[in-house]
Design an enzyme around this catalytic site. Structure first.
Site, short mmCIF file in Angstrom:
data_model
loop_
_atom_site.label_atom_id
_atom_site.label_comp_id
_atom_site.label_asym_id
_atom_site.label_seq_id
_atom_site.Cartn_x
_atom_site.Cartn_y
_atom_site.Cartn_z
N SER A 137 26.73 15.82 -40.39
CA SER A 137 25.85 15.87 -41.56
C SER A 137 24.59 15.06 -41.32
O SER A 137 23.49 15.45 -41.68
CB SER A 137 26.57 15.36 -42.80
N GLY A 174 34.34 21.28 -39.48
CA GLY A 174 35.20 21.31 -38.31
C GLY A 174 36.68 21.20 -38.58
O GLY A 174 37.49 21.50 -37.72
N LYS A 200 25.51 8.80 -31.47
CA LYS A 200 25.86 7.38 -31.62
C LYS A 200 25.77 6.65 -30.29
O LYS A 200 26.58 5.78 -29.96
CB LYS A 200 27.27 7.23 -32.22
N ASP A 251 23.67 4.64 -29.57
CA ASP A 251 23.34 3.24 -29.85
C ASP A 251 24.60 2.38 -29.88
O ASP A 251 24.56 1.19 -29.55
CB ASP A 251 22.59 3.12 -31.20
N LEU A 263 66.04 47.89 -53.35
CA LEU A 263 66.81 46.77 -52.85
C LEU A 263 68.13 47.23 -52.23
O LEU A 263 68.61 48.32 -52.53
CB LEU A 263 67.12 45.81 -53.99
N GLY A 305 71.79 47.78 -52.11
CA GLY A 305 72.75 47.89 -53.21
C GLY A 305 72.19 48.58 -54.44
O GLY A 305 72.86 48.67 -55.48
N LYS A 316 70.30 53.69 -53.27
CA LYS A 316 69.43 54.63 -52.56
C LYS A 316 70.21 55.64 -51.75
O LYS A 316 70.01 56.85 -51.87
CB LYS A 316 68.56 53.90 -51.51
N SER A 323 62.71 49.20 -46.99
CA SER A 323 61.25 49.22 -46.77
C SER A 323 60.50 48.38 -47.81
O SER A 323 59.84 48.92 -48.69
CB SER A 323 60.71 50.65 -46.75
#
Lengths: 307, 601
Positions: B6, B81, B134, B136, B436, B438, B441, B509
């Site tokens: 920054s 970052g 930096k 310095d 589900l 059971g 289906k 599915s």
């Protein structure tokens, strides 16, 4: 590219910005069923319109133009709007919030916040809903204000026009994601990467007509909250004994006239404006009373659906 | 985080006089109050409006900032970052000409420096400037600077950058940012700003082969038909031959139209409208190219993918791929390996999570034209979009076409599906039972099949359990395996449909995306979704196979309804409420629907 006589050739930088903006306009026309162009008549709108005219040449832009009028628009602005629309044969829709008008909401007594929420933000949502638009062009630029720095080119709004900064899509390359579900919309900002100076240099190079208020001229001014307000008509009451002072002023940004401060300036031509902007040491939106109302106000307004 | 990013950006804006007086006055007040720099201006606070947002967790995001010098205009893609690093880095890097990598002179290269350098190389940024900040704080030490630069070059050498340059700076005081520092006499190179002003960024885009993605067909009336778009690479002159890459159809350029008059020539970056000499069927998404240098055309290729979605990438799942101006369905067929962006190590993977990078094979629903990303950013990049949420979930860079795609061609059938339907006396399609475990289906599917069979309809029943004993016995129950399970079943079902058979599929599915994938394998109307709706509590109570009891005891992981979700169908062709409808009644309801579709004879 050689333009008509008198035009300055565009710098490579402006040409690149123009090409990017043209591509964004075309993307919207190609991908959305029912786009609309939010025409606020200011300098950014002027550049955006100019770019849209270029994008679809030789056809006209394939979308209507919407102006949300608050009832406190500068008279010069409305004249400029009507002349521009007539010159290019555009389809213009003007909307004013009827409930707000009926309730007598105004920027003087109701306060700038209430006025701008009802007469601009709410009015815009009404007009967008009424038209069933799925995309709306806006002239926002990322350099305008801190909260805009992270704005997307295609800014996603959920049903109800809410902007959720956490729920924006990453934009990589120029591969924009334009997919929305029914009721969801996007705001599109073709000028995202332009700066104020770019806008003026382009306006000058392309000789785009601007509202005369952008150029300095002696105008009757009063001081309100330390800012220079041009008294556009006599709805603004004067204090006892107060007299408007005629000063040479111009505007950097145009909103509702009692809420937009002028700056003292001698810039009477576009050349002078460009020079002034280049040397300017003040923020462009420093003259907007609405922004100063509270900190982070732009971000809050955006969440509510403001542009 | 505290490398001074920054401060450096604030310093660049400040020294290029892009900080207005009102902001500067504010900054001076804020510096005294909140600053960490004593009486000096704390330039980091210039960007600070954003810090507050960051704390609320909303600037895990790229911010764009602008400044200019008399020589060049700059856009800074300021990419935080920390969190979401890969996603942000990739977004910022995708449009960048150069990357500035910041290193704290005291700390030297960090893992994140290497990570950022890798992402830059993946996105093919050509120039990298290493800013050793930096300086310095290490007594302006030339030795320290040289050591860090050597360290970086050793690492970056294998990343393929065109140029790597390094500058020692002190962003806080402005040394070597915009002005040469007297405190680093050992450094004779340019300042950071001079470097940025002189980097060669006008790539040889115009020297590459001509590529023009058609963005918009401009057709105001019968007299004008123009193809609007931006030249991605290369040049085009009036009279030049062009071809449509995928179809191979050819024409020549009759006009190059712009609002400022027709052009004789246009080059990369120009937004133009092309009028062709011949009436071709050209649409948005097509790529117009030079006939002498054609791109690859394939429906399978290998690419690097960076994942940006909250839900992981699952091989086999269908996404929208946006490449150029084209959108096609696409899926990852194989995750070859994942790259650890910190160590650059490869590891096998079955799915890819947020911020992950992997090398994959992909398949598209139709052939697409592209170049390798290394050659052409514009025609080699793509994004992946979730087909349900519309979120942008992935970014990709194509490496090469898979030869098997170019060599495998479809064989035309002499006996068609229509001919088979005529012989059978009924149409064919997929009847997909989802619900589900059971829910009932399979029971209902069995009843439907018996009734169809009794009417002389050719049928076959694919059942989840049975298929897992054979075709799919290599698959488990993790999310990626569930996706692959359904994908294979879908492909098998499609073959049955082609063969004229009504195929009944009974699969839990649980994911909408895969059910839709199967739906889209066959023509519209040939897929009937039957949602067998039983409340979870009811299924648990019935528990015909004792599976819920075991799942609850922790013996079966990833069990739908217990610790793996079931996404309820939004628009099934028929929903069976098993609490209100008996099995026989349900089968009759399905049968009536199939009659209406022409499947039931």
């Amino acid at each position: 590219m050689s333009g008509p006589a008198g035009r300055r050739p565009l710098s490579p930088h402006l040409k690149r910005l123009e090409a990017e903006s043209i591509a964004i306009c075309r993307e919207v026309a190609a991908e959305f069923a029912n786009p609309v162009f939010l025409y606020s008549i200011g300098k950014d709108s002027g550049v955006m319109l100019h770019v849209a005219l270029k994008a679809f040449f030789p056809a006209r832009p394939p979308f209507p133009f919407l102006h949300v009028a608050s009832g406190w628009d500068f008279a010069d602005l409305l004249r400029h709007r009507d002349a521009t629309v007539a010159r290019h044969g555009l389809r213009l829709i003007v909307h004013t919030n009827p409930e707000g008008a009926a309730r007598g909401i105004d920027p003087l007594d109701s306060g700038s916040q209430l006025h701008s929420r009802v007469m601009l933000t709410e009015a815009l949502k009404q007009a967008l809903d009424a038209g069933g638009y799925d995309a709306a062009f806006g002239g926002g630029r990322r350099d305008e204000e801190k909260s805009r720095a992270k704005e997307r080119v295609f800014s996603f709004r959920s049903a109800g026009h809410a902007w959720d900064p956490r729920n924006q899509r990453p934009e990589l390359w120029n591969l924009w994601n334009t997919r929305v579900r029914k009721g969801e919309t996007v705001r599109v900002f073709p000028l995202s990467n332009w700066t104020e100076l770019d806008v003026w240099e382009y306006t000058r190079a392309e000789r785009i007509p601007v509202v005369p208020l952008y150029l300095a001229k002696p105008r009757p001014t009063v001081v309100r909250d330390g800012l220079l307000i041009v008294r556009d008509d006599d709805r603004l009451p004067l204090a006892p004994g107060e007299r408007p002072v005629v000063k040479s002023v111009r505007f950097r940004s145009l909103g509702c006239w009692p809420l937009t401060a002028a700056v003292e300036s001698e810039a009477r031509t576009l050349d002078a404006v460009v020079a002034e902007v280049r040397a300017s040491r003040r923020s462009e939106r420093a003259g907007r009373l609405v922004d100063a109302d509270e900190t982070a106000s732009m971000e809050r307004k955006k969440r509510e659906g403001y542009f | 985080m505290d490398d001074g990013k920054s401060t450096l950006i604030g310093r660049l804006l400040h020294d290029c006089r892009h900080v207005p007086d009102d902001q500067l006055a504010q900054l001076s007040r804020d510096s005294r109050r909140h600053g960490t720099t004593g009486d000096d201006l704390d330039l980091a606070l210039l960007l600070d409006g954003l810090e507050a947002e960051r704390e609320q967790g909303i600037t895990i995001d790229v911010a764009y900032r602008f400044f200019a010098t008399p020589r060049r205009a700059f856009i800074v893609a300021d990419t935080p970052g920390h969190e979401q690093y890969t996603r942000n880095m990739a977004t910022g890097a995708s449009t960048a000409d150069a990357a500035v990598l910041l290193v704290d002179a005291r700390k030297g290269l960090l893992t994140q420096t290497r990570r950022h350098a890798y992402v830059c190389s993946l996105l093919r940024i050509r120039h990298v400037v290493l800013v050793v900040n930096k300086i310095d704080l290490v007594e302006w030490s030339a030795a320290r600077f040289d050591a860090i630069v050597a360290d970086f070059l050793g690492f970056a050498g294998k990343l393929g950058f065109e140029s790597v340059q390094a500058v020692p700076v002190c962003a806080r005081h402005g040394d070597n940012v915009a002005a040469r520092s007297r405190r680093t006499p050992w450094y004779r190179g340019p300042t950071l700003l001079e470097l940025l002003e002189t980097l060669e960024v006008e790539h040889a885009l115009s020297a590459r082969p001509f590529r023009f993605p058609v963005q918009y067909v401009n057709r105001p009336d019968a007299s004008f038909r123009g193809y609007a778009g931006t030249v991605a690479t290369g040049r085009i002159r009036r009279g030049d031959p062009v071809i449509v890459a995928v179809s191979g159809r050819a024409s020549t350029v009759a006009r190059i139209v712009t609002a400022d008059g027709d052009l004789d020539e246009a080059a990369a970056g120009d937004a133009i409208t092309l009028v062709l000499a011949d009436e071709l069927d050209v649409a948005r998404g097509d790529l117009l190219v030079s006939p002498r240098h054609r791109p690859e055309v394939a429906d399978q290729f290998a690419a690097h993918v960076i994942w940006m979605g909250g839900e992981p990438l699952l091989p086999g799942r269908s996404y929208w791929m946006r490449i150029g101006t084209r959108s096609v369905p696409a899926s990852v067929t194989t995750l070859k390996y994942q790259v650890d962006v910190d160590t650059l190590q490869y590891s096998p993977a079955r799915s890819l999570a947020l911020n992950g990078v992997a090398f994959c094979n992909l398949a598209t629903g139709a052939p697409v034209a592209f170049d390798a990303y290394a050659d052409d950013r514009a025609t080699g990049a793509f994004v992946l979009i979730d087909r349900y949420t519309n979120a942008t979930v992935g970014a990709g860079m194509i490496a090469f076409a898979l030869r098997r795609a170019t060599n495998v061609h479809r064989q035309e059938h002499a006996v068609t599906r229509v001919a088979r339907a005529r012989l059978n006396g009924h149409g064919s399609g997929i009847v997909w039972f989802t619900g589900l475990s059971g829910s009932g289906k399979s029971t209902i599917a069995n009843l439907v099949e018996q009734k169809l069979h009794a009417r002389g309809v050719r049928t076959y029943l694919l059942d989840g359990d049975n298929v897992r004993h054979g075709l799919n016995r290599d698959l488990g129950f993790t999310d990626p395996d569930r996706v692959e399970n359904v994908r294979r079943v879908g492909e098998v079902a499609k073959l049955f449909v082609d063969a004229g058979v009504v195929v009944l599929c009974s699969f839990i599915s649980p994911f909408r995306a895969e059910r839709r994938l199967v739906r889209e394998l066959v023509p519209e109307g040939d897929f009937v979704e039957v949602f067998v709706d039983a409340p979870l509590e009811e299924c648990i109570r019935r528990d015909p196979k004792g599976l819920y009891a075991r799942a609850k005891a922790g013996a079966i992981p990833n069990f739908t309804g217990i610790d793996s979700p079931y996404e309820v169908p939004e628009r099934p062709e028929i929903r069976i409420d098993t609490t209100a409808t008996g099995e026989a009644e349900a089968a009759d309801a399905v049968l009536r629907l199939l009659e209406a579709r022409g499947f039931a004879g």
